[in-house]
Design a protein around this motif. Structure first.
Motif, mmCIF file in Angstrom:
data_model
loop_
_atom_site.group_PDB
_atom_site.id
_atom_site.type_symbol
_atom_site.label_atom_id
_atom_site.label_comp_id
_atom_site.label_asym_id
_atom_site.label_seq_id
_atom_site.Cartn_x
_atom_site.Cartn_y
_atom_site.Cartn_z
ATOM 1 N N LEU A 160 14.566 -29.184 -14.840
ATOM 2 C CA LEU A 160 14.359 -28.231 -13.741
ATOM 3 C C LEU A 160 13.277 -28.729 -12.790
ATOM 4 N N ARG A 161 12.199 -29.264 -13.355
ATOM 5 C CA ARG A 161 11.140 -29.829 -12.504
ATOM 6 C C ARG A 161 11.651 -31.034 -11.728
ATOM 7 N N GLU A 162 12.430 -31.857 -12.402
ATOM 8 C CA GLU A 162 12.874 -33.109 -11.805
ATOM 9 C C GLU A 162 13.895 -32.899 -10.681
ATOM 10 N N TYR A 163 14.851 -32.029 -10.904
ATOM 11 C CA TYR A 163 15.958 -31.895 -9.959
ATOM 12 C C TYR A 163 15.959 -30.583 -9.184
ATOM 13 N N GLY A 164 15.202 -29.608 -9.642
ATOM 14 C CA GLY A 164 15.206 -28.304 -8.986
ATOM 15 C C GLY A 164 16.446 -27.504 -9.343
ATOM 16 N N GLN A 221 12.122 -28.044 -23.868
ATOM 17 C CA GLN A 221 11.368 -29.076 -23.148
ATOM 18 C C GLN A 221 12.274 -29.867 -22.216
ATOM 19 N N TYR A 281 15.014 -28.793 -20.864
ATOM 20 C CA TYR A 281 15.366 -27.903 -19.747
ATOM 21 C C TYR A 281 14.258 -27.857 -18.699
ATOM 22 N N GLU A 282 13.032 -27.688 -19.164
ATOM 23 C CA GLU A 282 11.903 -27.625 -18.227
ATOM 24 C C GLU A 282 11.773 -28.920 -17.438
ATOM 25 N N TRP A 283 11.951 -30.035 -18.123
ATOM 26 C CA TRP A 283 11.836 -31.332 -17.445
ATOM 27 C C TRP A 283 12.918 -31.493 -16.376
#
Length: 239
Positions: free
Chosen positions: A23-27, A17, A19-21
């Motif tokens: 990745l979404r937040e910073y790309g 979770q 990691y997914e956050w």
DNA sequence: AACCAGGACGTGA
DNA sequence: TCACGTCATGGT
């Protein structure tokens, strides 16, 4: 009830979770930041590349030594200088005497130590045979974090990198304890994440980006990941 | 103008 | 084992 949710959520689920956050937040971060080979100078964040050449792999190795307890911006300067002085490959670097090499890398700090470490690492780099973690850790000047950075980003081996930022973030989230040793934390990550090299790379890079925003010493901004894990903003030790 | 940075190593208890 | 001093320059 926030506490019970916290207990019920498995470590594996938490790691994914987070990691997914991130990745979404910073790309995608696209580490390791090697110099774009088509550019004449400078590092281009848009063009981070996987090193395909021996020279590219060595640049990752040298950068891993130079960035020990040192801001990356100072490492970039030194990597450029090494290239300008044609000391950007392990063969010629080993022929350089210690004091000249130390002068070339002076602005990255700890230059006397790092000059020796670079030579030691160059010898490892040029030696035949498989590049194993055990051999790498026997090189003087290469500790566990440097070793894992090299294995992961230069040699595409699935070794998760644990740095000071990772410790700070995950101890703040109460997933690891600051007293845990390097290998214990690394084992936790590797046992609870799919063995995917690109994920290992991205995860570590994202953690660095996140830590620079919320976990620098001297700043105490509320880390948004606490909410992601269902932690109540009013509990915990920050009241 | 102190304080920190994508650590590692040697030392003494 | 483990806490602690040392290594060093540049940025904020």
């Amino acid at each position: 009830m926030c506490l019970s949710l916290d207990i019920l959520m498995a470590v594996e689920s938490k790691l994914e979770q987070i990691y997914e956050w991130l990745l979404r937040e910073y790309g995608p971060q696209g580490w390791w930041p090697v110099r774009c080979e088509c550019a004449e100078s400078g590092y281009h964040k848009e063009n981070f590349a996987v090193p395909a050449s021996a020279k590219g792999r060595w640049e990752v190795c040298a950068g891993a030594i130079l960035t020990q307890n040192t801001a990356w911006v100072n490492v970039e300067t030194v990597l450029e200088r090494l290239r300008a002085q044609e000391l950007d490959d392990p063969e010629t670097l080993m022929l350089c005497n210690d004091s000249d090499l130390a002068q070339a890398i002076r602005t990255a700090g700890y230059h006397n130590q790092k000059a020796k470490s670079l030579k030691n690492l160059a010898q490892w780099f040029l030696s035949p045979g498989p590049k194993t973690r055990v051999d790498l850790l026997s090189v003087n000047g290469v500790g566990p974090e440097t070793a894992d950075s090299i294995l992961l980003y230069a040699f595409h081996q699935p070794s998760f990198v644990i740095d000071a930022y990772t410790r700070r973030i995950f101890s703040a989230l109460e997933i690891v304890n600051m007293s845990w040793k390097y290998e214990k934390i690394r084992t936790l990550f590797q046992a609870n994440l799919p063995v995917e090299i690109e994920c290992y790379k991205e995860y570590h890079a994202l953690l660095v980006e996140h830590a620079k925003r919320y976990y620098r010493k001297g700043t105490s901004a509320q880390c948004p990941l606490r909410r992601v894990l269902g932690k109540n903003l009013f509990d915990g030790d920050l009241a």
